[in-house]
Structures are given as C-alpha cells and as structure tokens.
Design a protein around this motif. Structure first.
Motif, PDB file in Angstrom:
ATOM      1  N   GLN B 573       0.822  -1.197   0.000  1.00  0.00           N
ATOM      2  CA  GLN B 573       0.000   0.000   0.000  1.00  0.00           C
ATOM      3  C   GLN B 573       0.857   1.248   0.000  1.00  0.00           C
ATOM      4  N   LEU B 587      -1.171   5.624  -6.781  1.00  0.00           N
ATOM      5  CA  LEU B 587      -2.277   4.842  -6.253  1.00  0.00           C
ATOM      6  C   LEU B 587      -2.713   3.835  -7.321  1.00  0.00           C
ATOM      7  N   SER B 617      -2.693   2.766 -12.574  1.00  0.00           N
ATOM      8  CA  SER B 617      -2.422   3.576 -11.380  1.00  0.00           C
ATOM      9  C   SER B 617      -2.590   5.047 -11.732  1.00  0.00           C
ATOM     10  N   LEU B 646      -5.717   1.784  -0.037  1.00  0.00           N
ATOM     11  CA  LEU B 646      -5.069   2.824  -0.820  1.00  0.00           C
ATOM     12  C   LEU B 646      -4.771   4.085   0.007  1.00  0.00           C
TER      13      LEU B 646
END
Lengths: 306, 708
Positions: B573, B587, B617, B646
């Motif tokens: 993460q 992310l 992403s 996230l």
C-alpha cells in the motif's frame, strides 16, 4: 382708564343674573340679599316664646297682655355683603402667552365684580399683593363714589404691572383679621404659582371662618399647552432662573406636571368648600364671571357650603 | 515633534469659530419669560444638566476638530531611532525573501513568527517607495516563485497579507538564488535582497552560494527570537509484532529535542482517533531518542492510520507524525520449478524463494510452496485419477510462478487458464527448458504474447567484452505498482546485466496487454496482460542467474515481491511507504472507475473518466499538508466505498524541525550592486494620518451629539 375697559353692557347683563339670591345668604346686599341671620332690626319678622337670656326690651308686652304669655319680637335684619377682592399682582401674573396678560385678565375680572357689587350697594374692598414694598388696600365701602376710588387703585396696580414674589397668603390672612366678626365674600384672582401651599391654606382658613371664598385660577393657554418649539431659553418671572432647552423634549413631562398641579389645587380647594374657577385668559371675561355668579347663586339662602 | 508646514498652525485660530457659533447659538435661542418655569426646573433638572453638558461637549468637539485640522495641515512628525533595516527610498530593484517554511509558524508573543516577518516586510515595502521594483520570494522548499519584479505594490501587499506557513522545510539558499536571478534581469543600479528569515541552519547551504561578488546587496533582518526551542516527532515506523499476537504492532517513534536544555516529553499513540498508549521520554539538549509503543489493531481492522504526538512547544505542526498500520496479507504463491537441482544455488528458484521469504520468516508476507513441473499435474482433475501426482488444489493459491517450465499439456494449461480467468495471477519466466515452438502450441492461453527464440547478446564475445555487451533494464513504468519502490533511474535495477533474453512474437488473445519494462535494445522485458479477472506477467529472462545477474542486485527482491503482490492484487500500500509533504503518491487503480482522494482539508482530487480509464495507477501530487489522506473508490459495479488499502499518510520533512541558527558566515556575502547606505539613523514618523483619523472620529461624534 379702567372704567373704559369694562363693557357696561356686559356688566348690566351680568347684573340680571340671580346673584342677589346667592349673595343674600349673608344678607349683606340691601333690598336684594336677605340674611338668614336673625337679630334686632327695624322690620318685624315673627314672635318667639321667651326664654331666659332674651333681652327684655324685645318682649312684646301687647302679646303678653292678650295671651298671658311672654313672646319676644324677632326682626328681619337687612345686612350689606362685604366683598374683598384680592388681586395677585406678583411677577408671575405678568405672563402673556399671546393675548391678555394674566394680571390684566384678573384685574378686569375683579373690576367687573366690584362694579356689580357696588352697583348693588354692597361693600367692596380691594387688596393687591405681590410687591412686598407697597401695600395696596382699599377698605370695603358701598358708596357709589367708592367704586371710582377702588377702580382707580386697581388701575394703578395694573399700570404698575406685576412685580414681586409675594404670595396672596399674607393678604388673605389680613382679611381674616379684618373680617373676624362679619362674614364676607373673598374673591381671589391668582395663578396660584406658590412654591408652598400657603395660599391654599389661607383660603381654607378663611373658609373655616365661615366666609365665602371664590378663586379665579387665572392661567394663560400657553401655560397649559406649552406650544413652544425650537431651542428656547426660558426666564423665570419671579426669580433669576433660566433654562435653555428644546421644548419638544420636555413637553410631555411638563404637561403631566401641570395637570397634576391643577388637579391637586382643584381638589384641595373644593375639599375646603372654596368655589374654584379655572380662568383661561383666552376665555371671554363674561363667561368667566358668569361661572362665578352662577356657582354662587346655586347656594341656597341660609346654607353654607360645607 | 516637528512640523513640515508650521505656518498652517495659524489655522488653530479657527477655534474661535465654534466658540462664536456657540455663543451666537445661545443668543439665537428664543427667549420666553415663563411663569411656570419652576415646573420645568423641577421636573427636568436632569434634562437641563444633560443639555448643558451636551452643549459643552459639542463646543469641545468642534474646537478639537478645528485644532486637529490645523495641526494635521501643519504635517507634524516625530522621530525615533531606526530599528529596521536601512532602506533607501527611490528607484531601485529589491526582492523580499520571506521564510514561509513550517518553522515560520513558530509562535512568538502569541502569533506566528511569519506574521511579524510579513509586517516587517510590509514596512520595508512602504519605505522603498512606489518607484521601487519589488518581488516577494518565498523561502520554503519548492514554493512557487515570481517571474519578474513589479511596481504593483498593492498586489505585493496583498501577497504579504496572504502569506501563511506551509508544511515544507526552508530552502533559503534556493530562494536567495532566485532573488539574484530576478535582480540580475533588472536595469536598476541599486539592487537589494531583504531577507526575513529564521536563518535555520538546515535551510542554508554553504556549498552553493546564490551569487558571486557582484551580486546584490543583502540586508538580513534579525527577526529571530532570542531563544527558540523545539520538540518534534522526527520519525515513526510501524512493524508487525508477532509477539503481541496476530494483530500486534510495534510503533517506533523518534523524538528530537532541538534546544539546549534537557526536557521531559509526553508522547501519546493514537490509532485512528483514539489514544491507545502514552509514554514519557527524557531528552537531553539536542538529543534524539526512540520510543517504542506496542499496540494491537482494533478487531476487524486490517489497515488504519496511527499517529504519535507530543505536546508543549511553540511549533505545533511537527509535534505529530502519522503512519499507516496494516496487517500484511499473506500472498500464497505456488512456485513451479522447471529446472530443479540438487545443488541449492543452482536451482532455478533459489533466488526467487529467498526473495519471497527473506530469512524464511513467517512475517515475510508470502507463503510459498515449491513443486516441480511434473507435480503440477496434480492440479489436473484427470491426472488425479491416474495418481500421477499428488493432488493440488490450485484454488489455495493466489499466484503461480512457472519458472523455466517446459510447455505443458493443453488440458493442464486449460485448468490454469480457468483459474487465472477466475482471478488468479500467473508469472512466466523462460529458461533453457522453454521451447518457444512448444509454447506456441499449448501455452498461449496463459501468455500475453508468444515467445520467440532467445538471443544471447554475449555470443562470441570475449570474457572481457561480455559485460559491455550485456543489456540493461530501461524505460520501466514508474507509475506501475510493480515499480512503485523504484525511482525512474533506480540503479538497483538499471545496473543489472542481462546476457540472454527471450524475444516476443505476436500478441495473444489477452486483454490490456502492456509492456512494463524494456531492455536497452528495445526488447520487452516485462509484459502484463489481463485474462478474465486475472493477470499474467511474462518476464523475458530467467528468474535465476542463468541469463542475467539481476538476482544479485538489490532491485530483485522488491521487484519480485511487488510483482507477486500485484498479481495477487495485494499491493504494497501507498500508505506503508513514508511520503513527505509535497511528494507524489502512486495509487493503484485496479478495476476502479472513479477514485477520490480526501486529504486533511477534505476533498483533494477526483480521478475519473480519461484520468483513470485504461490506467493501472494514478499519481496524486497535492500532498501539501501532513496527515491522513483517505481514498474512496467506485468499482465497475458502481459500488463506492473507502479503499483503506489505498489510504496513505503524509508527514513533514524532519529536516525543518531543527531550528538551530546558521552562523552569519552561512549567508552569502553582500554584493556590490548597491547604492550608498543611508546615514540617517533617525526614522521619521508622520502623525498627520492619525490626526486625520481623529478629525473623522470627532466629526462623527459631533454629528452624533447634534442629532441627539
């Protein structure tokens, strides 16, 4: 001259009112006013059974001869009404909101009354108060020539103008001393702006001595409505006080205070049995005099207001 | 006090005007001789007093107005010793360099130091005069800087008013360099840099002077408080603490005492919004100490934010530090060894196993089972009946790695393809046992692209030329989750040498095929594609050292771990890495079609439409505040929920926490591009502005009194 200021027709009209029936209570006005006071006089009235203490000279011996009883003769006494006219000539009476000054209005009213009284051959006297330095007094007389003298003095007082700060109380006390033995009618024309209640107390005292007392409470319309506007500096008439004020801001409070003053004055005088008449200087003179005379005529002969 | 125009004082005689008006006004009042005045006096004595008082007040106010106007016109002034810098008024070029780093939020006398600095800067701006060309340069790191000098002093004053401490450390040297650039473009002879700074040692670099000898004049204002102390949480990390149970976490905080006195600090650990532990720490002058908190994550929580905070100093922003704490998901990996050896380090999977389970620890994040290619037959239901291999339930695994596995029968490939289609992840690495022709026959359902024969780049080269002819990894997708741990030119990857690689042929029937990395010759190194709900990744060199030396480079371990977690959809993460204020965060979007990032001040950004479609992403760069950034995602079905996996945290750069002052020698020398310094040390303070304001107030008062 003062006599020119008095409307004779007006006075003649007043003369037709039943003032005679009212003033006769004291029996002062000869031929018109009969007194309820009994005594030794010239005209027989009735017999009364003798009681110890009656004067023997009044015993009717003829009646004794007829009925073997003692009667005493009683006579109706013709008496003259003595009227004291008291004029408040203090400085506050000089105020004139736009019409007649209060002093002028009061003076004319009293002159008219003097005219009436003397015309009916009653005695009329005059006292003017206000200026502590000058004593103005005209003793009561009933002669027609006396009217001339009285009105002359009254004219002098009015011409001199309102001065001084003496309240009418002193003049009223003096009348009380002068009329200790004989009842009289006292007519006071004043604005009653007395910081103390000396005048009202003096009037009550006179009333307690069984005198008839009438009060003409003379006020200017401006004093009752306070119609001033804009920045105004008020100067006291009987002192050096001054006050710069916007009248609009104090009008309401002033009128309330004035109303309280009138209510209290009227209440105190009425309670003491004094005839009270509020005389606004914008009111016709004859209307004011008529009020005074009508009020007096309502009193029955032989009855005193309590 | 003096006057610039003393003749105007004659105007004081105008005081006679209101007095005359007052007296005339009294005379103009209507006079009434009134008998009943006693009533007025008795009832309204207070009114009369108030009226008299009001009249006198009006007279006083009017007289003061006359006097104040006359005195104001005479332009009175007073003088005092200059405390500020020597400022010459007139045409010139000047740059005001103001430190707006987070240290400028240091509270001095109840307000941030920056406010005082901005106020001083405003005074200097006024003293420079309207003919001066000025710019304001902020000294915080990466701050936006002006492009030119301007005479628009109103806008400059607005900029000063709008200044607020940001969350970056100071970079005074860079700001001075920018100021010098701006001044260099000016044609004025007189060039000055006014520096309003806390003179932090960490913000001034002596190795890169912003200008030479002919640089601008430097006026550094001494606005630093006589004593500045600071306590800060300078680091915080979280690790699983197996000793405290499966949910146990160890939080290691580091607290720094940036002062010259010893102190005792109270710390508290918060998980989410709840304080779960407290502790104290004795810190000597200038000392940094660590403090460990042991805590367990709340039941039902796999990932959450936590923070350690301290209290009690004048700089609050660095008193708290966040970390994202998560229970690591075990990735279940089935390694299929196509070239098993008895010598351990010769085995095809020697390096991969070590990388997936470093130290063979239980908390490595991966559970690995290794089988041979023959044993893989156990996944085939038809083989089960024959007893050729022990039964393997492929559904027990998240990822399968086929390492140098020869082409399999179509039935077994079909089983694997079905599993991938259902959400599994497969990684295929070639080797000497891989025959491209055989792969084309059976293995294509698992391949993003068909294989061609490998090439040996060192074929025929002498041993000394071998290294120079090797290929290297270049052009990898830095935003891709697999490459998140690496910078764009990370040497731990770029230095690896590839001697033999498999070339790729035509693409297959897979979707979303994407080349994630290439070699220096342009050939694909890592190819990804989607098969149904699953993914396949093809690495075109061997996973051991037969074809390359990547396994012995530091990049190998994070690369294979990220690849496995990516295939298992259990990414490392973003929140688990430390992000500093101003850095961008990658992310992973997965199958999301909309993504919202909500920072400490609320909604920060929305990714939807073209910004997210077809991307694996997205990059979020508005990390301008420390704190927790939450992510809300909407998947293809329209379901919207918090994506805790996230979420990430952003912290201050701890370099700025040290408020120690730099020595004067750290400042660049004042240059020669300056005018003669002013000799007058007296500072004139004009008073007429205040008097004008007084006149206005008096007029208002007069109006009020008259209206009453």
């Amino acid at each position: 001259m003062l006599r020119d200021r008095i409307d004779p027709a007006q006075l003649a009209r007043l003369g037709t009112l039943p003032i005679k029936a009212r003033v006769i209570v004291e029996g002062a006005l000869s031929g018109l006013h009969r007194a309820s006071v009994h005594g030794s006089s010239v005209e027989f009235s009735e017999h009364k059974e003798y009681t110890p203490g009656d004067e023997l000279r009044h015993v009717d011996w003829k009646a004794y001869a007829k009925g073997d009883r003692y009667y005493v003769k009683q006579y109706e006494q013709e008496s003259q009404l003595t009227v004291y006219l008291v004029l408040d000539a203090s400085a506050s009476m000089a105020f004139a909101g736009g019409g007649l000054a209060k002093l002028e209005y009061a003076g004319l009213s009293l002159a008219a009354l003097a005219y009436l009284v003397i015309q009916q051959q009653d005695k009329a006297g005059l006292l003017a108060c206000g200026d502590r330095e000058i004593e103005t007094m005209v003793p009561p007389r009933a002669r027609s020539r006396h009217l001339h003298d009285l009105l002359s003095v009254l004219d002098q007082v009015m011409t001199r103008g309102a001065v001084g700060d003496e309240s009418p109380a002193a003049a009223l006390h003096r009348i009380a001393e002068l009329t200790r033995r004989r009842r009289a009618l006292i007519v006071l024309a004043s604005d009653l702006f007395d910081t103390e209640d000396a005048t009202l107390q003096a009037l009550a005292t006179l009333r307690a001595q069984h005198h008839d007392v009438s009060v003409l409470h003379v006020l200017d319309p401006h004093e009752r409505t306070f119609p001033y506007d804009g920045l105004t500096e008020f100067h006291a008439l009987e002192s050096t006080n001054r006050m710069l004020v916007n009248p609009a801001t104090i009008r309401r409070d002033y009128l309330e205070r004035m109303e309280q003053f009138l209510t209290r004055t009227r209440g105190m005088l009425t309670a003491a049995g004094v005839d009270y008449h509020l005389a606004s200087t914008d009111r016709p003179l004859e209307a004011t005099l008529l009020d005074v005379l009508v009020a007096r005529s309502r009193l029955q002969p032989g009855r005193r207001a309590s | 006090m003096g006057f610039l125009a003393p003749l105007m004082l004659i105007g004081i005689l105008a005081i006679s005007v209101p007095i005359a008006i007052h007296l005339i006004g009294r005379r103009r009042a209507r006079i009434v001789k009134f008998a009943a005045l006693d009533f007025l006096l008795a009832t309204k004595r207070k009114t009369a007093r108030r009226l008299r008082l009001r009249e006198r007040l009006v007279l006083l106010v009017r007289a003061l107005v006359c006097v104040a106007i006359a005195v104001a016109l005479a332009k009175p002034f007073t003088s005092c010793e200059r405390k500020g810098p020597h400022v010459t008024r007139g045409p010139q070029a000047a740059v005001l360099v103001i430190d707006d780093s987070f240290a400028s939020g240091y509270i001095v006398d109840g307000k941030p130091w920056l406010r005082r600095a901005a106020e001083e800067a405003r005074r200097v701006l006024i003293q420079l005069g309207p003919e001066a060309e000025v710019a304001i340069v902020r000294a915080s790191e990466a701050a936006d800087q002006p492009s030119e000098l301007t005479r628009d002093h109103v806008r400059l004053r607005d900029q000063l008013l709008a200044l607020a401490p940001n969350a970056r450390p100071a970079d005074t040297t860079r700001a001075l360099a920018r100021a010098a650039q701006l001044l260099a473009a000016s044609s004025h002879v007189h060039k000055t840099v006014f520096l309003f700074s806390l003179m932090q040692r960490t913000g001034l670099r002596t190795d890169e002077p912003p200008w030479g000898k002919d640089g601008p004049q430097l006026v550094a204002l001494d606005l630093r408080p006589s004593k500045m102390t600071n306590l800060a949480v300078t680091a915080l990390r979280v690790d699983p603490d197996p000793g405290a149970g499966s949910r146990g976490m160890a939080f290691d905080a580091e607290v720094g005492n940036f002062s010259d006195t010893a102190t005792k600090v109270e710390l508290q650990l918060s998980i989410g919004d709840r304080v779960v532990a407290r502790g104290t720490l004795d810190l000597g002058p200038g000392e940094k100490k660590g403090k460990r908190f042991l805590a367990t994550l709340p039941a039902g929580t796999r990932i959450t934010d936590a923070s350690v905070s301290i209290t009690g100093d004048n700089l609050a922003i660095d008193n708290r530090r966040w970390v994202s704490a998560s229970l690591r998901d075990q990735v279940r990996v089935l390694l299929v060894d196509g070239d098993p050896r008895t010598v351990r380090h010769d085995d095809e999977l020697f390096y991969l196993e070590a990388a997936l389970r470093p130290g063979d620890r239980d908390d490595s994040g991966a559970s690995v089972r290794t089988i041979t290619a023959e044993e893989l037959a156990g996944i085939d239901p038809k083989a089960k009946g024959r007893g050729a291999a022990p039964q393997i339930d492929i559904a027990d695994f998240d990822v399968v790695v086929l390492a140098n596995v020869a082409a399999m029968p179509a039935e077994r490939v079909a089983v694997l393809a079905d599993w991938v289609r259902a959400g599994g992840g497969i990684m295929i690495t070639p080797g000497d046992h891989v025959d491209s022709a055989a792969y084309d026959k059976t293995m294509l359902p698992l391949m993003p692209q068909s294989l061609r024969d490998p090439i040996d780049t060192t074929w025929g080269a002498s041993p000394e030329d071998r290294d120079s002819r090797a290929l290297h990894l270049v052009k990898w997708e830095a935003d891709h989750p697999i490459f998140t741990p690496f910078s764009k030119d990370a040497p731990e990857l770029a230095d690896a040498k590839f001697f033999k690689i498999a070339l790729l042929g035509p693409t297959t029937a897979t979707a979303d095929r994407k080349v994630l990395a290439r070699y220096t010759n342009g050939a694909a190194a890592l190819v990804e594609a989607s098969i149904g709900a699953g993914r396949t990744v093809l690495y075109t060199s061997s996973i051991d050292r037969d074809w390359n030396d990547l396994p012995i480079h530091p990049g190998f371990l994070p690369l294979v771990q990220q690849a496995v977690r990516h295939l298992a959809r259990k990414h490392t993460q973003g929140g688990q890495a430390e992000h500093l204020v101003g850095s961008s965060v990658v992310l992973a979007t997965g199958d999301l079609r909309r993504l919202e990032v909500r920072g400490p001040r609320g909604l920060g950004a929305v990714f939807e439409g073209d910004r997210i479609t077809g991307r694996s992403s997205v990059r979020y760069a508005k990390t301008d505040l420390p704190g927790v950034y939450r992510v809300v995602g909407t998947d293809q079905t329209g379901a919207t929920r918090d994506r805790d996996e996230l979420a990430f945290v952003v912290n201050l750069d701890p370099r700025g926490c040290d408020l120690a002052a730099a020595p004067p020698s750290a400042l660049p020398p004042s240059g020669t591009a300056s005018g003669a310094p002013p000799t007058d040390h007296q500072r004139r303070i004009e008073l007429w502005h205040a008097l004008a304001a007084l006149v206005l107030l008096l007029l208002l008062a007069e109006g009020f009194l008259v209206q009453r």
